[in-house]
Scaffold this active site. Sequence first.
Site, PDB file in Angstrom:
ATOM      1  N   ASN A 151     -30.225 -55.058  15.287  1.00  0.00           N
ATOM      2  CA  ASN A 151     -29.782 -55.932  14.190  1.00  0.00           C
ATOM      3  C   ASN A 151     -30.914 -56.510  13.337  1.00  0.00           C
ATOM      4  O   ASN A 151     -30.694 -56.848  12.187  1.00  0.00           O
ATOM      5  CB  ASN A 151     -28.861 -57.039  14.708  1.00  0.00           C
ATOM      6  CG  ASN A 151     -29.543 -57.995  15.637  1.00  0.00           C
ATOM      7  OD1 ASN A 151     -30.469 -57.602  16.359  1.00  0.00           O
ATOM      8  ND2 ASN A 151     -29.128 -59.239  15.651  1.00  0.00           N
ATOM      9  N   GLU A 249     -33.498 -62.457  25.659  1.00  0.00           N
ATOM     10  CA  GLU A 249     -32.748 -63.131  24.588  1.00  0.00           C
ATOM     11  C   GLU A 249     -31.414 -62.384  24.478  1.00  0.00           C
ATOM     12  O   GLU A 249     -31.380 -61.236  24.052  1.00  0.00           O
ATOM     13  CB  GLU A 249     -33.571 -63.055  23.290  1.00  0.00           C
ATOM     14  CG  GLU A 249     -32.831 -63.443  22.042  1.00  0.00           C
ATOM     15  CD  GLU A 249     -32.188 -64.801  22.132  1.00  0.00           C
ATOM     16  OE1 GLU A 249     -30.983 -64.910  21.943  1.00  0.00           O
ATOM     17  OE2 GLU A 249     -32.929 -65.767  22.450  1.00  0.00           O
TER      18      GLU A 249
END
Length: 480
Positions: A151, A249
């Site tokens: 992304n 993350e």
Amino acid sequence: MIAQRIGSRVAGHQHLDGPLRDNLNPSDIGDIVCQVSQADQSLAREAVQSAAQAFDTWSRTTPWQRFEILDRAGGMIIDRADELGDLLAREEGKTFVEARGEVIRAGQIFKYFAGQALQPSGYLVDSIRPGIEVQVAFEPVGVVAVITPWNFPIAIPAWKIAPALAYGNCVVFKPAELVPACAWALVEILHEAGLPDGVLNLVLGRGSEVGAAILGHKAIGAVTFTGSVATGELIKSLAGSHGAKLQLELGGKNPLVVLDDADVTVAVESAVQGGWGSTGQRCTASSFLVVQSGIHDEFIEALEARRRSLRVGDARNVDTEMGPVVDAGQLSTNQEYLDVARDQGGTVVGGDRLTGSSDGFFMSPALVLGTSVGDRINQEEVFGPVMSVIRVNTYEEALQAANSSTMNLSAGIVTQNLARANDFRRRSRAGMVMVNLPTAGVDFHVPFGGRGESSEGPREQGPAAREFFTTSKTSYVFPG
Ligand code: ADP
């Protein structure tokens, strides 16, 4: 600039002899960005060995040598922002404006960590025993595996690779399968900027194929990963088995609270940017809106008007405000979430599959009205242009709803009441809090990360990055 056929780069050599995979443009799947030679496990192990061999020399370079290479790379990235932004928009599908912005940010990140290489570190103290000096030094960890999602194909690799190199580590970089061209271009630039061969090795291949070969290798001293919770768990078990440091993350489920006293224009723009910007494909995306009843109808009406006028289309078209979803799998996931929301009593506005002049993965931005805190749409990360809405009566109810998430990365509030804003800032469970701003959109010189199931290990970015990318050594010296 991107070659027709690209492959892994290990010890300075590009490997083009693996099976080929077409890299498609999500705005137009007839457009093949490039073909990608897929690495196998043996090439992945070679990449780790190459990084391990380069470590002795690289870790003893001076801070100035590392500064110069990283600073130069940052400048080259910024100089090539148009070309790289176009490549990013073509490969990942965010709009050109968003893509160009991401590229510039990546360049700034390299420049920032170039500067960090020159910062003093370590300290000297007197021992509690007479005549002895104690020195605490921060040394590189060794070989760092950098595993990144699709992304933010340039910014996330930048904020992991730049500190890794600045603090003297060598890297094995495994980008997501959907964005090999951006990764390849970034690695090329670093070498053009003077990075010696072997210090940064690029492995292009499927995570399930090459992941274990990289992470299970005992030479890997640390793994920094951004991606899904499921893959994060797997990575933890692979790398944890031989004691590698971990920085994970794993995304977020981020609320945006709109209170009765909010400026409606600020609230609408924060929601549009935070929820539908980058097609909602950000771990900091505002995925649920918690709206107080006094402003609810006016806010939703204004947001709905903005939703209807949002121009969805080819990411490289300058008029486009929202590009396509990244691939067919993500598109059907988004549609499934809308079905689940309907089944649980929500009213879905928009979210239609769009067919345009090109064959891409387009859908209109979606709003899901009339949902409750416990609905799946409010508990799970969708990763698409979908915002659900919870209506509440009081500020305390709003705070409770915002804190119901278990993936507490970012949380926002729109209000003109300073006391409320401060209270929210203090009592939010998120790692990052935004007041009168979208939940997405962060700086690189301050820590980034979440709480709960969102993050694990030391924070990324800013001076905080040093904790993960170095390890301390305490020396006791008696001059004799
Ligand atoms: P996303 O689909 O959001 O990118 P994933 O968690 O599937 O999230 O992927 C994130 C990164 O993890 C990608 O680079 C992917 O190739 C990689 N990956 C997937 N499976 C593995 C694995 N078994 N070992 C190592 N990396 C993996």
